[in-house]
Design an enzyme around this catalytic site. Structure first.
Site: not given
Length: 587
Positions: A11, A36, A146, A187, A189, A341-342, A539, A542, A565, A579
């Site tokens: 990313n 990416e 990719y 990736d 996808n 994020d991967h 929240c 929790h 949350c 939640c």
């Protein structure tokens, strides 16, 4: 010895800090395939392209800047003997035995379509040599991809994605036909099966997606557990499993036919994209070793903090041809490695690498901009003649009128303007500095000193105040030494300007007290103007502070903020997941 191949959607290559070499070394792999990168050719820096101990191979987007892009870094022990950018065969580089050309593709393609599919910088191919455990030398081709994503607002991208799948498959078939093992990784996808998705659709729509149906045809169905265990210990036992695989292929084909008959007409219109002009198939190496392993996800939604609850999808794969499968030692998902994020996926191949003694021509090390051959834009704004530049410099250093007259008229006028402009700017800056007040001056309380004899003008008062405050600071630093402080005050008092009368100890104390009150008034003023953020609500699920989020989806509430949350999204009923608390933030 073994060959470790790693794939990771990072990313953004520019997010790798502070040292790219340390980053690559920490991954402990021979061939590192990144997706990416978001780096186009004009953005690539030398520190990213040339890494000590590695050779690099990039593919750049030619449609959009800072978009897509892949890169493959090979250690010295895995130096490839051939490499190529893209899948079409139209971009730099070449593969062995002509397997990287357009003619080698099994199907018929128009050059315009190939350029379009390959113009987003989505693939790099490297070819390596390794010696099997039997001593036989073989080639292995690593295709770093990719694959495109289907934007819900751009349904036409689904056709683009499926055609890219077909081009990827045909290039792998062409390389395999040239007597090379093939590895496709990156990736993809697409979460292939329900087990690869955190929350699959309970209806049949999940299997009906065209991407999944294409992968059903492209990937060899998983072996049964008995057959898989045999093949792990004996490569020859693969032949005994082929009949079982053929039965599973026929069942898969019949299932796809049934699904096609149940599809609505608009979906059936794209069924022609599922047909392929090659029968070449590959194996999902992770599912080969771990066919029933759940929650082996490789991608999570960062905005919903889904990684904390492992609520994600498996989008990153390592495929190999069936002949290479007995040499695969293991295939893993490295969920513990953070930074994107991967997460990375890695495969280990049994055998000894044979590095090439010569780098391929498309290696980034040979780019003109990194060899000092390409001129930069700044060079066009340099003076044409060095002598003119030296004469300009000497003009600034000289102030003699005869030397000024000996200069050419154009250089003289230019230098005069520069000198005049410099004097004007310095005067303006000085005037501005004298007249401009700081914002803190509006919150300062003036303190009248009753012990001073006589009245002072504004300039004298400010000058006197600054000098006495400096005197206070200097003396307060040496309170432990009375004699030295007294002598310092006497010497400083004798050297002061007569226009500033001396302050007694009482007046000094009042001045200090006034400065303290002044600073307190400033803080109160800032506190009145900037009260700070309101405390976050808790929240109910929790009893933890919420997070403030913004609506990004187009509609009447776009850019509106709300509280939710702070925990990550997870499966329904999971006590550790987010939640259902929701509250709009007041304007």
């Amino acid at each position: 010895m073994s060959l470790k191949i790693l794939s990771w959607n990072i990313n953004g290559l520019r997010s790798v800090k502070p040292n790219l070499k340390e980053f690559l070394t920490s991954l402990d792999a021979d061939i590192i395939c990144l997706q990416e990168t978001k780096v186009t050719r004009d953005m690539l820096e030398e520190s990213q392209a040339i890494i000590e101990g590695y050779s690099s191979y990039f593919s750049f987007s030619r449609k959009k800047s800072g978009y897509s892009g892949v890169a493959t870094y090979c250690s010295q022990r895995a130096t490839p003997f051939a490499a190529q950018e893209g899948l079409s065969g139209l971009f730099p580089g070449e593969l062995s035995d002509g397997s990287g050309t357009q003619v080698a593709l099994p199907g018929t393609w128009k050059e315009e379509e190939l350029k379009d599919l390959d113009s987003e910088g989505r693939a790099v191919i490297t070819q390596h040599r390794f010696k099997e455990e039997t001593g036989k030398e073989r080639e292995v081709t690593v295709i770093n991809v990719y694959c495109p994503r289907v934007d819900p607002e751009k349904p036409e991208r689904r056709g683009f994605k499926l055609r890219y799948y077909e081009l990827m498959r045909q290039r792998a078939a062409a390389v395999f036909a040239a007597d090379s093992h093939v590895v496709i990784l990156g990736d993809i996808n697409c979460s292939h099966k329900r087990i690869d998705h955190c929350d699959p659709d309970k209806s049949e729509a999940f299997e009906n997606r065209l991407e999944r149906r294409y992968l059903d045809n492209f990937l060899i169905p998983l072996y049964t557990s008995d057959c898989r265990e045999k093949s792990l210990h004996d490569a020859n036992s693969l032949d005994s499993c082929k009949e079982e695989n053929n039965i599973m292929k026929r069942n898969t084909s019949e299932t796809n036919q049934e699904i096609s008959e149940m599809e609505p007409e608009e979906e059936q219109a794209d069924d022609h994209l599922l047909s392929s002009q090659t029968t070449f198939q590959m194996v999902d190496t992770f599912r080969y070793f771990y066919p029933q392993k759940e929650e082996a996800f490789t991608c999570w939604n960062v905005s919903t903090n889904s990684r904390s609850t492992n609520y994600g999808t498996r989008l990153d794969y390592i495929f190999c041809d069936e002949g290479l499968l007995p040499h695969i030692k293991d295939s893993l998902v490295l969920q513990d490695i953070m930074g994107s994020d991967h997460c990375p996926v890695v495969a280990e191949v049994k055998g000894t690498l044979i590095p090439s003694t010569q780098l391929p021509s498309c290696c980034t090390k040979f780019f003109p901009e990194f060899r000092g051959e390409q001129q930069k834009l700044s060079s066009y704004f340099k003076p044409k003649c060095a002598s003119d530049e030296s004469r300009k410099m000497s003009l600034h250093k000289s102030s003699h009128p005869s030397e000024m007259r000996s200069m050419p008229a154009d250089l003289l006028n230019t230098s005069k303007r520069k000198i005049e402009n410099g004097i004007t700017k310095s005067k303006d800056k000085k005037q501005c500095k004298e007249k401009q007040k700081s914002i803190s001056s509006f919150f300062t309380v003036k303190v009248n000193d009753q012990n001073q004899s006589g009245k002072l003008t504004d300039s004298q008062e400010s000058n006197c105040e600054s000098k006495n405050l400096e005197e206070f600071r200097s003396t307060s630093d040496s309170l432990d030494n009375d004699h030295s402080s007294d002598s310092a005050s006497q010497s400083s008092g004798s050297s002061q300007d007569n226009s500033c009368p001396q302050l007694t100890q009482k007046s000094k104390d009042s001045k200090i007290e006034g400065s303290i009150k002044s600073s307190q008034t400033k803080n109160q003023g800032w506190g009145f103007l900037m009260k700070g953020p309101k405390p976050l609500p808790l929240c109910p699920g929790h009893k933890e502070p919420c997070v403030l989020q913004t609506v990004k989806k187009k509609g009447p509430n776009i850019n509106r903020q709300f509280y939710a949350c702070a925990r990550g999204v997870g499966k329904e009923g999971d006590p550790n997941a987010r939640c259902n608390f929701f509250k709009w933030a007041s304007k």
